[in-house]
Design an enzyme around this catalytic site. Structure first.
Site, mmCIF file in Angstrom:
data_model
loop_
_atom_site.group_PDB
_atom_site.id
_atom_site.type_symbol
_atom_site.label_atom_id
_atom_site.label_comp_id
_atom_site.label_asym_id
_atom_site.label_seq_id
_atom_site.Cartn_x
_atom_site.Cartn_y
_atom_site.Cartn_z
ATOM 1 N N ASP A 247 0.817 -1.202 0.000
ATOM 2 C CA ASP A 247 0.000 0.000 0.000
ATOM 3 C C ASP A 247 0.861 1.267 0.000
ATOM 4 O O ASP A 247 1.818 1.386 0.772
ATOM 5 C CB ASP A 247 -0.904 -0.008 1.239
ATOM 6 C CG ASP A 247 -1.791 1.204 1.333
ATOM 7 O OD1 ASP A 247 -2.685 1.338 0.477
ATOM 8 O OD2 ASP A 247 -1.587 2.023 2.245
ATOM 9 N N GLU A 284 1.520 -0.023 -4.864
ATOM 10 C CA GLU A 284 0.678 1.131 -5.159
ATOM 11 C C GLU A 284 1.558 2.356 -4.962
ATOM 12 O O GLU A 284 2.186 2.511 -3.913
ATOM 13 C CB GLU A 284 -0.519 1.215 -4.214
ATOM 14 C CG GLU A 284 -1.394 2.436 -4.514
ATOM 15 C CD GLU A 284 -2.254 2.874 -3.350
ATOM 16 O OE1 GLU A 284 -3.214 3.618 -3.585
ATOM 17 O OE2 GLU A 284 -1.969 2.490 -2.200
#
Length: 577
Positions: A247, A284
């Site tokens: 993330d 990401e």
């Protein structure tokens, strides 16, 4: 007997409470800051916690199980007790695969791993290759997105705990599905985060949107880096996970010569060789920096892939006409064409949204397109809308088919968000379940304030309201009835076409070309002998002759006098004669 170990470099005295009594822990020779104790009558299922300098008993930072929630005692959990049935599983390569992003808590009404197993055959019939789970590390409360996890080594108990996750992974592998897990190493949640008393896990030298950054490069950061890397390897090794989605890596601040992501890449590569199983790392990132997916030998960080928000923004804005926020840099056919051929819209040029130049070009000759994930929807792009409205609430059936076709025929690794394949009528909202009244109120008010600042006039669902969570659960009666069934059949047909058509899984960006008409709102993408023609506007589009149709979204598609005519809001895939 169980040996308990904990890193607490600033403590003068450490005890473990286990098997109903306190046991003094001793410093471990040669391992500064580490303490250990052996407890004869502790074993699998024993509750325990650590006490620092006579304070309250705290959960283990590396707790493998938190059966009483993130504020309760930890529990000894022995991984070797699980009986696996996937001995013949060797993983799936990312290239050529189709991913499906899934949130365990809202995928089924039960919100558990075991209930999700009951829906895996739907994914197999759809043509999915890899299931990507939103975070499952233990977080405060019953339901939430999972990005506020605090016990990174434990599995959220309401989902089914560690055994439930293992049953789910085993069931996926038995059906030929790989599993990627979303992990969060840039921050921890605000409720139940007890790392601070143990040691310098965070540093004020760097700031993130969530406060002080995780300490990857300051004093005592060796142990923090080891904590994160060993956690990543544990998911891959002990839970048989096939890959990790990292993330918001742009919020992982590390000024060392060897970035922690590069170190993680090397460790995962070594583990893959040892296990004889394909393992992948997907980032990401908001940086638009291809060095993330460039090999370590070539000076990159060596990750396998990254999400491509520019492609999402370009396709979303072209379909919906939205231009607010970061969509102000997107929406034209030219921008969509650029992302299809060059990956990033922002590759060093000016970004109006940022007020500066942004990004770096992708080397089209050396970087395969499968290293970038392409999607029209995901948890962020749906859930971070004020009302959590999906594309099915914004677009008609024709444009939904156009969007699906471009995602599944683009050169990237495609990903669907759960329910997208049938145009789910349920929203997917931002929801939380913080038990602390002040924190709950702050989340609710902050959410409303954020969208008020951006000019949103509608009602923003209260993240803390249970109904907000309940409304986000998929309705599994929808796929069997119209208009959902037609869209589901369209997705199945597109994935099947992709699987049997070599041009559609060819990762070479140099073999992709795009033409378009800005005023007429059409775009034609050519991939070898295969052509994809899409009409975005309401009126008929006349495009250059495309060949024999392989799949059409509208029966009105026809060839005429050296041209191909597409009804408004339609798409078709052709093969040149």
């Amino acid at each position: 007997m169980t040996r308990f170990e904990v890193w607490a470099p600033k403590a003068g005295r450490v005890e473990v409470e286990a098997a109903g009594s306190l046991h003094a822990m001793e410093p471990i020779p040669g391992r500064p800051g580490w303490w250990a104790a052996e407890v004869p009558d502790a074993g699998h299922g024993t509750d325990y916690g650590f006490r620092l300098d006579g304070g309250d008993v705290l959960p283990d930072p590396r707790s493998r199980r938190q059966p009483y929630g993130v504020h309760g005692r930890s529990q000894v959990y022995e991984h070797h007790r699980h009986q696996w049935h996937d001995q013949g599983w060797h993983g799936r390569p990312l290239a050529g695969s189709v991913l499906y992003e899934l949130h365990v808590g809202t995928f089924t009404p039960e919100g558990t791993f075991d209930a999700a197993i009951g829906r895996l055959d739907h994914l197999v019939e759809l043509g999915i290759d890899i299931v990507e789970l939103l975070p499952v590390a233990a977080f405060s409360g019953h339901h939430g997105w999972g990005y506020d996890g605090v016990d990174l080594w434990a599995v959220h108990e309401p989902y089914g705990g560690p055994d439930g996750l293992k049953r789910f992974v085993d069931a996926c592998h038995g059906r030929g599905l790989a599993v990627v897990l979303d992990v969060v190493y840039n921050h921890l949640g605000p409720s139940g985060n007890y790392l601070g008393p143990y040691g310098p896990y965070f540093t004020s030298a760097h700031q993130t949107p969530w406060g002080p950054a995780v300490n990857f490069d300051q004093a005592d950061s060796d142990e923090v880096r080891a904590f994160v890397i060993e956690n990543a390897l544990s998911w891959l090794r002990d839970f048989h996970i096939d890959g990790l989605r990292l993330d918001a890596v742009h919020a992982i601040r590390d000024d060392r010569a060897v970035h922690v992501l590069e170190e993680l890449s090397a460790e995962v590569e070594a583990l893959s060789a040892h296990l004889g199983r394909e393992l992948v790392l997907i980032a990401e990132s908001d940086l638009n920096d291809p060095r993330l997916v460039t090999s370590r030998d070539a000076g990159g960080l060596g990750l396998d892939a990254q999400w491509s928000d520019d492609f999402h923004h370009a396709l979303h804005a072209a379909l919906t006409g939205e231009r607010q926020g970061y969509y102000c840099d997107f929406g034209s056919m030219a921008v969509l064409a650029k992302t299809l051929t060059e990956v990033f819209r922002h590759d060093g040029g000016w970004s109006r949204f940022r007020g500066r130049r942004h990004g770096r070009p992708v080397d089209r000759l050396r970087t395969p397109a499968h290293r970038f994930l392409g999607y029209l929807q995901n948890h962020d792009q749906v859930g971070n809308r004020a009302a959590g409205d999906r594309q099915s609430a914004v677009l008609d059936a024709g444009l939904l088919k156009v969007g699906a076709a471009l995602v599944l025929t683009a050169p990237f690794t495609p990903m669907l968000f759960m329910g997208e394949e049938w145009g789910a009528g349920t929203p997917w909202c931002y929801f939380t379940d913080h038990p602390e009244p002040e924190l709950a109120r702050a989340v609710t008010e902050g959410r409303r304030r954020e969208f008020s600042r951006h000019g949103w006039a509608g009602e923003v669902p209260d993240p803390q309201a249970e109904q907000t969570y309940r409304r986000s659960i998929l309705d599994w009666s929808e796929p069997g009835r119209e208009p959902h069934r037609e869209l589901l059949d369209w997705h199945r047909a597109l994935i099947a076409l992709r699987r049997r058509t070599p041009e559609l899984t060819d990762p070479r960006l140099t073999r992709v070309s795009v033409s378009y008409d800005e005023d007429a709102r059409w775009l034609v993408m050519r991939r070898g002998a295969v052509t994809v023609a899409a009409a975005f506007g309401p009126g008929e589009a006349v495009v250059p002759e495309c060949g024999e149709p392989l799949l059409v979204s509208d029966p009105g598609v026809r060839a005429e006098s050296g041209t191909t005519r597409l009804p408004g809001a339609s798409v078709a895939v052709f093969r040149r004669k």
